[in-house]
Enzyme design. Structure first.
Site, PDB file in Angstrom:
ATOM      1  N   ASN A   8       0.881  -1.172   0.000  1.00 16.59           N
ATOM      2  CA  ASN A   8       0.000   0.000   0.000  1.00 16.59           C
ATOM      3  C   ASN A   8       0.918   1.221   0.000  1.00 16.59           C
ATOM      4  OD1 ASN A   8      -1.869   1.980   0.419  1.00 16.59           O
ATOM      5  ND2 ASN A   8      -2.702   1.126   2.314  1.00 16.59           N
ATOM      6  N   ARG A  92      -2.540  -2.232  -3.469  1.00 12.15           N
ATOM      7  CA  ARG A  92      -3.713  -1.385  -3.370  1.00 12.15           C
ATOM      8  C   ARG A  92      -3.570  -0.276  -4.413  1.00 12.15           C
ATOM      9  NH1 ARG A  92      -5.849   1.639   1.987  1.00 12.15           N
ATOM     10  NH2 ARG A  92      -7.867   2.188   1.141  1.00 12.15           N
ATOM     11  N   HIS A 180     -12.755   3.289  -0.662  1.00  8.38           N
ATOM     12  CA  HIS A 180     -12.701   2.372   0.495  1.00  8.38           C
ATOM     13  C   HIS A 180     -13.344   1.026   0.153  1.00  8.38           C
ATOM     14  CE1 HIS A 180     -12.385   6.135   3.219  1.00  8.38           C
ATOM     15  NE2 HIS A 180     -11.203   5.562   3.120  1.00  8.38           N
ATOM     16  N   GLY A 209     -12.096   6.490   9.562  1.00  6.96           N
ATOM     17  CA  GLY A 209     -10.667   6.538   9.878  1.00  6.96           C
ATOM     18  C   GLY A 209     -10.149   7.912   9.514  1.00  6.96           C
ATOM     19  N   GLY A 211      -9.222   8.742   6.592  1.00  3.00           N
ATOM     20  CA  GLY A 211     -10.165   8.883   5.487  1.00  3.00           C
ATOM     21  C   GLY A 211     -11.481   8.281   5.986  1.00  3.00           C
ATOM     22  N   ARG A 240      -9.551  16.353   4.967  1.00  3.51           N
ATOM     23  CA  ARG A 240     -10.393  16.649   3.788  1.00  3.51           C
ATOM     24  C   ARG A 240     -11.775  17.090   4.259  1.00  3.51           C
ATOM     25  NH1 ARG A 240      -9.621  10.826   1.222  1.00  3.51           N
ATOM     26  NH2 ARG A 240      -8.104  10.437   2.863  1.00  3.51           N
ATOM     27  N   MET A 283      -8.354  12.093  15.569  1.00  6.97           N
ATOM     28  CA  MET A 283      -9.524  12.061  16.435  1.00  6.97           C
ATOM     29  C   MET A 283      -9.147  11.858  17.907  1.00  6.97           C
ATOM     30  SD  MET A 283     -12.690  12.523  16.601  1.00  6.97           S
ATOM     31  CE  MET A 283     -13.677  12.315  15.131  1.00  6.97           C
ATOM     32  N   ARG A 284      -8.121  11.025  18.147  1.00 11.12           N
ATOM     33  CA  ARG A 284      -7.723  10.820  19.551  1.00 11.12           C
ATOM     34  C   ARG A 284      -7.307  12.139  20.205  1.00 11.12           C
ATOM     35  NH1 ARG A 284      -4.153   5.632  18.609  1.00 11.12           N
ATOM     36  NH2 ARG A 284      -3.893   6.931  16.798  1.00 11.12           N
ATOM     37  N   GLU A 330     -13.665   1.511  15.003  1.00 12.26           N
ATOM     38  CA  GLU A 330     -13.354   0.297  15.776  1.00 12.26           C
ATOM     39  C   GLU A 330     -12.926   0.619  17.205  1.00 12.26           C
ATOM     40  OE1 GLU A 330     -10.364  -1.939  13.594  1.00 12.26           O
ATOM     41  OE2 GLU A 330     -11.501  -1.629  11.747  1.00 12.26           O
ATOM     42  N   ASN A 331     -12.325   1.817  17.378  1.00 12.90           N
ATOM     43  CA  ASN A 331     -11.655   2.068  18.664  1.00 12.90           C
ATOM     44  C   ASN A 331     -12.290   3.114  19.558  1.00 12.90           C
ATOM     45  OD1 ASN A 331      -9.354   0.291  18.204  1.00 12.90           O
ATOM     46  ND2 ASN A 331      -8.851   1.717  16.554  1.00 12.90           N
ATOM     47  N   GLU A 378      -8.131  -4.472   5.095  1.00 13.87           N
ATOM     48  CA  GLU A 378      -7.972  -4.284   3.644  1.00 13.87           C
ATOM     49  C   GLU A 378      -6.801  -5.106   3.099  1.00 13.87           C
ATOM     50  OE1 GLU A 378      -8.187  -0.368   5.112  1.00 13.87           O
ATOM     51  OE2 GLU A 378      -9.094   0.362   3.265  1.00 13.87           O
TER      52      GLU A 378
HETATM   53  P1  AMP Z   1      -7.286   4.752  10.263  1.00 16.83           P
HETATM   54  O1  AMP Z   1      -7.078   5.733   9.144  1.00 16.83           O
HETATM   55  O2  AMP Z   1      -8.359   3.760   9.988  1.00 16.83           O
HETATM   56  O3  AMP Z   1      -6.004   4.121  10.739  1.00 16.83           O
HETATM   57  O4  AMP Z   1      -7.827   5.618  11.511  1.00 16.83           O
HETATM   58  C1  AMP Z   1      -7.055   6.655  12.044  1.00 16.83           C
HETATM   59  C2  AMP Z   1      -7.950   7.493  12.960  1.00 16.83           C
HETATM   60  O5  AMP Z   1      -8.471   6.655  14.003  1.00 16.83           O
HETATM   61  C3  AMP Z   1      -7.222   8.653  13.616  1.00 16.83           C
HETATM   62  O6  AMP Z   1      -8.047   9.817  13.595  1.00 16.83           O
HETATM   63  C4  AMP Z   1      -7.082   8.171  15.052  1.00 16.83           C
HETATM   64  O7  AMP Z   1      -7.049   9.225  15.978  1.00 16.83           O
HETATM   65  C5  AMP Z   1      -8.360   7.375  15.214  1.00 16.83           C
HETATM   66  N1  AMP Z   1      -8.292   6.481  16.358  1.00 16.83           N
HETATM   67  C6  AMP Z   1      -7.562   5.368  16.512  1.00 16.83           C
HETATM   68  N2  AMP Z   1      -7.734   4.856  17.767  1.00 16.83           N
HETATM   69  C7  AMP Z   1      -8.598   5.676  18.387  1.00 16.83           C
HETATM   70  C8  AMP Z   1      -9.190   5.709  19.694  1.00 16.83           C
HETATM   71  N3  AMP Z   1      -8.906   4.774  20.602  1.00 16.83           N
HETATM   72  N4  AMP Z   1     -10.037   6.711  19.984  1.00 16.83           N
HETATM   73  C9  AMP Z   1     -10.325   7.665  19.082  1.00 16.83           C
HETATM   74  N5  AMP Z   1      -9.808   7.692  17.826  1.00 16.83           N
HETATM   75  C10 AMP Z   1      -8.962   6.715  17.496  1.00 16.83           C
END
Ligand code: AMP
Length: 403
Positions: A8, A92, A180, A209, A211, A240, A283-284, A330-331, A378
């Site tokens: 990827n 990918r 996606h 995520g 994206g 974005r 987001m975290r 997921e998280n 993926e």
């Molecule tokens: P991805 O692109 O699927 O890897 O997702 C990345 C995004 O998921 C980022 O904005 C991270 O801050 C968010 N993320 C991952 N773990 C957590 C969590 N435990 N709480 C909140 N956001 C999370």
């Protein structure tokens, strides 16, 4: 041991995974790796299945000047230090254009066709294609398979596939592709195993995520997506904006004097959660921040997921289940709870305890629309595609090796 390498490739990093293939075609992940800082401070990191460190080393900038060089360096590391010589490589590729509704073996003709879509995905497509081209040049007999993010959405009805612009542009390729797709396809394949009660129904999947997009599925097939011609549309993302009036783009160009290239950079890198909050695209970090702009960006994100759910519910003429996936989906129990509040009118009521545990099913037993958390994968989807394309193309493929 037969192995498949999944690649990827992005603009400044190449992520890769290795899957072992047993005699029955079952895939077992062996390792995950990443070459970051391409062209600036290259660093190779790799971990085994248990998270054990296999590599963490810096390279001089001239050794990893571009994406192709990054894959070559990672490939040499796999071969020389781990004795891994993949039987095939699955890539990918973000854009398959209008003609590709499934993965396809790579040859020079395919690469030339896919280069036509660079203009449709300028930040992804050239980097996806670069390692394919260099493997074709250096290892011409190594089978490669291109797996597209657009392919899963190719069966949309014409009303979901077109913009209200002159048809000539549609014929040129200006369509609502959706992205996606590898993630949604993985979810569609997984639901019959983990949640058979909803797999054949009308399901909204939220891939949240960095994206982010949402997909309306009926019977495991995509019927609508929040993304369109490019991966800019739909939900707000890390950097974005998601859905935006094209008049804003005209304003930026006419009144702010921004060139098309500058607008492109702005829309892909400076907007979304980052632009809204002024705090972070992550987001975290937003959830941890006390800045009111961070709180507003979170409110905005949940609001737009709710709005898009309404749109997809209309496309499906009802909803039988809602699925969260990807990093945030997921998280983050907090974001799931915020989104679920916006879906209450659809009949969603979350079970706070199950949500906090990240359980598979996080809705209350009486929730009219059940809600699930299904981790996406993926890379495994790409490995599965690569294997089935190979076995379809050549039953002796198990004996082929990179030269
Ligand atoms: P991805 O692109 O699927 O890897 O997702 C990345 C995004 O998921 C980022 O904005 C991270 O801050 C968010 N993320 C991952 N773990 C957590 C969590 N435990 N709480 C909140 N956001 C999370």
């Amino acid at each position: 041991m037969d192995t498949i390498l999944v690649v990827n490739a992005g603009s400044s990093s190449v992520k890769f995974q290795v899957f072992a293939v047993d005699g029955d075609g079952r895939l077992q992940r062996q390792l995950k790796g990443q070459m970051d800082g391409i062209g600036s401070r290259p660093r190779l990191r790799a971990t085994g299945v248990k998270g054990d460190t296999l590599a963490d080393r810096a390279y001089p900038i001239e050794a990893v000047a571009d994406v192709s060089a990054a894959l070559m360096v990672a490939g040499s590391w796999l071969r020389d230090e781990l004795r891994i010589t993949p039987m095939a490589v699955g890539h990918r590729v973000v854009h398959g254009g209008p003609d590709h509704d499934r993965p396809i073996p790579v040859d020079h003709g395919l690469v030339a066709r896919l280069e036509r879509y660079i203009a449709l995905a300028p930040l992804h497509q050239p980097h996806n294609l670069a390692p394919i081209k260099s493997l074709l040049a250096n290892f011409p007999s190594l089978p490669q398979v291109a797996c597209f993010d657009t392919a899963f959405h190719r069966g949309h009805d014409a009303v979901a596939d077109q913009y209200a612009i002159p048809y000539q542009l549609y014929e040129e390729g200006v369509r609502r592709y959706g992205f996606h797709g590898l993630s949604y396809e993985y979810i569609a394949r997984t639901l019959p195993k983990v949640a058979p009660e909803i797999a054949t129904g009308r399901v909204i999947v939220a891939h949240l995520g960095s994206g982010a997009s949402m997909c309306a599925m009926r019977g495991g097939r995509s019927v609508e997506s929040t993304m369109g011609f490019t991966a800019l549309d739909g939900l707000p993302m890390g950097t974005r904006p998601g859905q935006i009036d094209p008049g804003v783009v005209l304003y930026l160009m006419a009144e702010k004097g921004m060139t098309p290239g500058r607008v492109q950079d702005f829309l892909y890198r400076d907007c979304g959660l980052k632009g809204l909050s002024g705090v972070s695209n992550d987001m975290r970090e937003l959830l941890e921040s006390h800045d009111p702009r961070a709180a507003f960006a979170i409110d905005y994100f949940a609001y737009r997921v709710g709005l898009c759910a309404g749109m997809l519910a209309a496309a499906l003429q009802g909803v039988d289940a809602f699925v969260f996936t990807a990093g945030i989906g997921e998280n983050s129990s907090a974001i799931r709870a915020r989104v679920a509040e916006k879906l209450a009118w659809l009949g969603v009521s979350l079970d706070a305890g199950e949500n906090a545990k990240h359980a598979l099913k996080i809705s209350q037993s009486g929730s009219r629309v059940p809600v699930y958390v299904v981790p996406t994968d993926e890379e495994r989807m790409i490995a599965e595609h690569t294997l089935s394309v190979l076995w379809g193309a050549n039953s002796n493929i198990k004996h082929m090796r990179a030269s």
